[in-house]
Write a protein that holds these residues in place. Sequence first.
Motif, mmCIF file in Angstrom:
data_model
loop_
_atom_site.group_PDB
_atom_site.id
_atom_site.type_symbol
_atom_site.label_atom_id
_atom_site.label_comp_id
_atom_site.label_asym_id
_atom_site.label_seq_id
_atom_site.Cartn_x
_atom_site.Cartn_y
_atom_site.Cartn_z
ATOM 1 N N TYR A 269 43.628 51.947 42.278
ATOM 2 C CA TYR A 269 43.549 50.725 41.469
ATOM 3 C C TYR A 269 42.126 50.459 41.011
ATOM 4 C CZ TYR A 269 48.323 49.137 42.146
ATOM 5 O OH TYR A 269 49.676 49.028 42.098
ATOM 6 N N GLU A 270 42.046 49.810 39.865
ATOM 7 C CA GLU A 270 40.795 49.245 39.386
ATOM 8 C C GLU A 270 40.902 47.730 39.488
ATOM 9 O OE1 GLU A 270 40.322 50.580 35.419
ATOM 10 O OE2 GLU A 270 42.270 49.880 34.725
ATOM 11 N N LEU A 271 39.768 47.080 39.574
ATOM 12 C CA LEU A 271 39.720 45.620 39.742
ATOM 13 C C LEU A 271 38.918 45.002 38.612
ATOM 14 C CD1 LEU A 271 39.965 42.963 41.504
ATOM 15 C CD2 LEU A 271 37.805 43.675 42.582
ATOM 16 N N ARG A 272 39.423 43.927 38.095
ATOM 17 C CA ARG A 272 38.697 43.167 37.074
ATOM 18 C C ARG A 272 38.627 41.712 37.525
ATOM 19 N NH1 ARG A 272 37.782 43.198 30.924
ATOM 20 N NH2 ARG A 272 37.555 40.983 30.450
ATOM 21 N N ILE A 273 37.410 41.138 37.395
ATOM 22 C CA ILE A 273 37.201 39.734 37.736
ATOM 23 C C ILE A 273 36.698 39.010 36.490
ATOM 24 C CG2 ILE A 273 35.916 38.104 39.189
ATOM 25 C CD1 ILE A 273 35.637 40.355 41.259
ATOM 26 N N ASP A 274 37.446 37.978 36.076
ATOM 27 C CA ASP A 274 37.053 37.163 34.920
ATOM 28 C C ASP A 274 36.596 35.800 35.409
ATOM 29 O OD1 ASP A 274 37.725 38.459 32.127
ATOM 30 O OD2 ASP A 274 39.341 39.096 33.518
ATOM 31 N N LEU A 275 35.460 35.367 34.886
ATOM 32 C CA LEU A 275 34.849 34.113 35.312
ATOM 33 C C LEU A 275 34.536 33.243 34.099
ATOM 34 C CD1 LEU A 275 32.235 35.765 37.719
ATOM 35 C CD2 LEU A 275 34.443 34.730 38.394
ATOM 36 N N SER A 276 34.497 31.943 34.345
ATOM 37 C CA SER A 276 34.017 31.025 33.299
ATOM 38 C C SER A 276 33.288 29.878 33.987
ATOM 39 C CB SER A 276 35.185 30.503 32.449
ATOM 40 O OG SER A 276 36.011 29.610 33.182
ATOM 41 N N ASP A 277 32.267 29.379 33.310
ATOM 42 C CA ASP A 277 31.535 28.247 33.884
ATOM 43 C C ASP A 277 31.971 26.951 33.202
ATOM 44 O OD1 ASP A 277 30.314 28.159 31.414
ATOM 45 O OD2 ASP A 277 28.445 29.090 32.113
ATOM 46 N N PHE A 278 31.359 25.843 33.596
ATOM 47 C CA PHE A 278 31.792 24.559 33.050
ATOM 48 C C PHE A 278 31.282 24.340 31.625
ATOM 49 C CE2 PHE A 278 32.821 23.879 37.443
ATOM 50 C CZ PHE A 278 33.956 23.094 37.388
ATOM 51 N N ALA A 279 30.462 25.257 31.138
ATOM 52 C CA ALA A 279 30.037 25.187 29.736
ATOM 53 C C ALA A 279 30.976 25.973 28.842
ATOM 54 C CB ALA A 279 28.605 25.719 29.607
ATOM 55 N N GLY A 280 31.977 26.628 29.460
ATOM 56 C CA GLY A 280 32.929 27.404 28.667
ATOM 57 C C GLY A 280 32.504 28.833 28.436
ATOM 58 N N VAL A 281 31.445 29.247 29.084
ATOM 59 C CA VAL A 281 30.977 30.623 28.940
ATOM 60 C C VAL A 281 31.754 31.522 29.906
ATOM 61 C CG1 VAL A 281 28.992 32.175 29.049
ATOM 62 C CG2 VAL A 281 28.677 29.787 28.304
ATOM 63 N N THR A 282 32.072 32.699 29.446
ATOM 64 C CA THR A 282 32.843 33.627 30.285
ATOM 65 C C THR A 282 32.029 34.871 30.593
ATOM 66 O OG1 THR A 282 33.841 34.740 28.381
ATOM 67 C CG2 THR A 282 35.018 32.824 29.283
ATOM 68 N N ALA A 283 32.414 35.543 31.633
ATOM 69 C CA ALA A 283 31.822 36.830 32.013
ATOM 70 C C ALA A 283 32.867 37.592 32.825
ATOM 71 C CB ALA A 283 30.560 36.614 32.842
ATOM 72 N N TYR A 284 32.661 38.884 32.948
ATOM 73 C CA TYR A 284 33.619 39.668 33.739
ATOM 74 C C TYR A 284 32.900 40.766 34.488
ATOM 75 C CZ TYR A 284 33.477 43.691 30.583
ATOM 76 O OH TYR A 284 33.071 44.786 29.875
ATOM 77 N N ALA A 285 33.558 41.196 35.548
ATOM 78 C CA ALA A 285 33.095 42.349 36.312
ATOM 79 C C ALA A 285 34.270 43.321 36.410
ATOM 80 C CB ALA A 285 32.664 41.932 37.711
ATOM 81 N N HIS A 286 33.994 44.575 36.153
ATOM 82 C CA HIS A 286 35.039 45.597 36.229
ATOM 83 C C HIS A 286 34.627 46.645 37.250
ATOM 84 C CE1 HIS A 286 37.399 49.162 35.137
ATOM 85 N NE2 HIS A 286 38.266 48.323 34.621
ATOM 86 N N TYR A 287 35.521 46.934 38.181
ATOM 87 C CA TYR A 287 35.269 47.960 39.200
ATOM 88 C C TYR A 287 36.314 49.069 39.050
ATOM 89 C CZ TYR A 287 32.235 44.447 41.292
ATOM 90 O OH TYR A 287 31.233 43.520 41.508
ATOM 91 N N ASP A 288 35.803 50.264 38.938
ATOM 92 C CA ASP A 288 36.723 51.388 38.739
ATOM 93 C C ASP A 288 37.549 51.702 39.983
ATOM 94 O OD1 ASP A 288 35.870 51.752 36.151
ATOM 95 O OD2 ASP A 288 34.313 53.213 36.697
ATOM 96 N N HIS A 289 36.988 51.375 41.125
ATOM 97 C CA HIS A 289 37.665 51.739 42.379
ATOM 98 C C HIS A 289 37.739 50.533 43.304
ATOM 99 C CE1 HIS A 289 37.134 55.816 40.922
ATOM 100 N NE2 HIS A 289 35.831 55.612 40.856
ATOM 101 N N PHE A 290 38.935 50.270 43.757
ATOM 102 C CA PHE A 290 39.135 49.119 44.618
ATOM 103 C C PHE A 290 40.302 49.372 45.553
ATOM 104 C CE2 PHE A 290 41.671 45.191 45.223
ATOM 105 C CZ PHE A 290 40.788 44.483 46.014
ATOM 106 N N TYR A 291 40.045 49.257 46.837
ATOM 107 C CA TYR A 291 41.150 49.278 47.802
ATOM 108 C C TYR A 291 40.682 48.658 49.109
ATOM 109 C CZ TYR A 291 39.291 53.315 50.453
ATOM 110 O OH TYR A 291 38.519 54.146 51.217
ATOM 111 N N ILE A 292 41.625 48.258 49.940
ATOM 112 C CA ILE A 292 41.307 47.701 51.250
ATOM 113 C C ILE A 292 42.089 48.471 52.308
ATOM 114 C CG2 ILE A 292 40.791 45.416 50.333
ATOM 115 C CD1 ILE A 292 43.514 44.473 51.382
#
Length: 403
Positions: A269-292
């Motif tokens: 699996y790959e993991l993607r994290i999407d974020l936004s702040d209270f100003a409405g700005v967004t950012a993301y982090a993408h990880y090619d490899h993810f497992y637990i």
Amino acid sequence: MKLAKMQFVYLLVLILAYCDSRTVDVGREDIEVIAGVSPLLGPKNLPLLKESEGGLSPGINDIQGGLMDKADGIVVDKAYEVEIKNVATTENTPTVSEFNDIDSLDAVAEEKEEEKAEVDEPDEAEDEFDPDIFEGEGDLLLVMRRMYEALTSRLNLLKGRVSTVEQTTSDILARLTDLDCSDLQTRGQKESGVYTLHMDHNGKRPVSVACDMETDGGGWTVIQKRTSQTKDVDFNRGWFDYKMGFGNVSSDYWIGLENIYIWTNTRHYELRIDLSDFAGVTAYAHYDHFYIESEDRGYRLHISGYSGTSGDSMGNEGKLDNFTADGMLFTTHDEDHDTSHEINCAKYWKIGGWWFNRCSWANLNGPYREPGEGDGIGINWHMWRNKEYLRTSQMMIRPTRNF
Ligand SMILES: [Ca+2]
């Protein structure tokens, strides 16, 4: 002339005498012996019984009995008896008593005629054309229309049953094959929303989950979600809840470590994290490899291959420090697996569970706080906004498409 008359009379006498010798009185008007040659010569010369108009054939007992007495001098041999027996055993032959009684025989003959007439009547009736059968084209059309309607109704019923069977088959197939949202997408689901998957927890168990079918090609299974809609979902929970999952799948929730473990140990699996702040700005982090890893191993985290716009608050881009999450076990306020000997990070900061080290650069399960509230412990992603609170976050996984 006298001589001629004499000759004629003589000839007449001879003829009469001859005829008298050839005639036998059998006592019945309807039976006549038409041959008088000795029966000893063979069956062909035996007396034949000609049927009367009544069509009756006398039985062998009659030949030996009543007829024999009257046909004096005529001997019936065995061959003839057999021949007559065959006739006598045919169906509807009158019995001895019936035959001996002429009146009874006639009555039987009449009865047979009546029966024959009765039998023939229906045939005659069938052959007759009844014009009332088709009184008009309207009746015929009405019958055909009702038949058509009945057949159409039956057909629709069968179609409904087939549809039900198909749906059931599809559901069973889905339970066997749909592991995550990417499978749903492959089968044609194009809309983001909440779907039910069937996770194999020692037997299939339905799990409601949000699917993102739009971001970066879609097919994402959302495992964590924070929104500004519901602040009342408490993320400060213990081990069991983080293991099993909690929250509202249509807004804020945690899918559960056990589900994440099943997914990430079934496929890459790959993991993607999407974020936004209270100003409405967004950012993301993408990880090619993810497992637990499994619960027995503390759901240890393995995450790498960062790319994105938010900075790497999980792996610190490979630079290990006291706040890197990669390689850490999961900690909740009731299960201290972090690397701090002094504190339980979750308990000390009164925040939710995470892969804490000596605490963390990321804190997506922290308490939901508005700007200006608290002491900087909320939903954090330090590599992007340091201690500013974030308005939303979403973690989602998908089978790796680019190894
Ligand atoms: Ca500790």
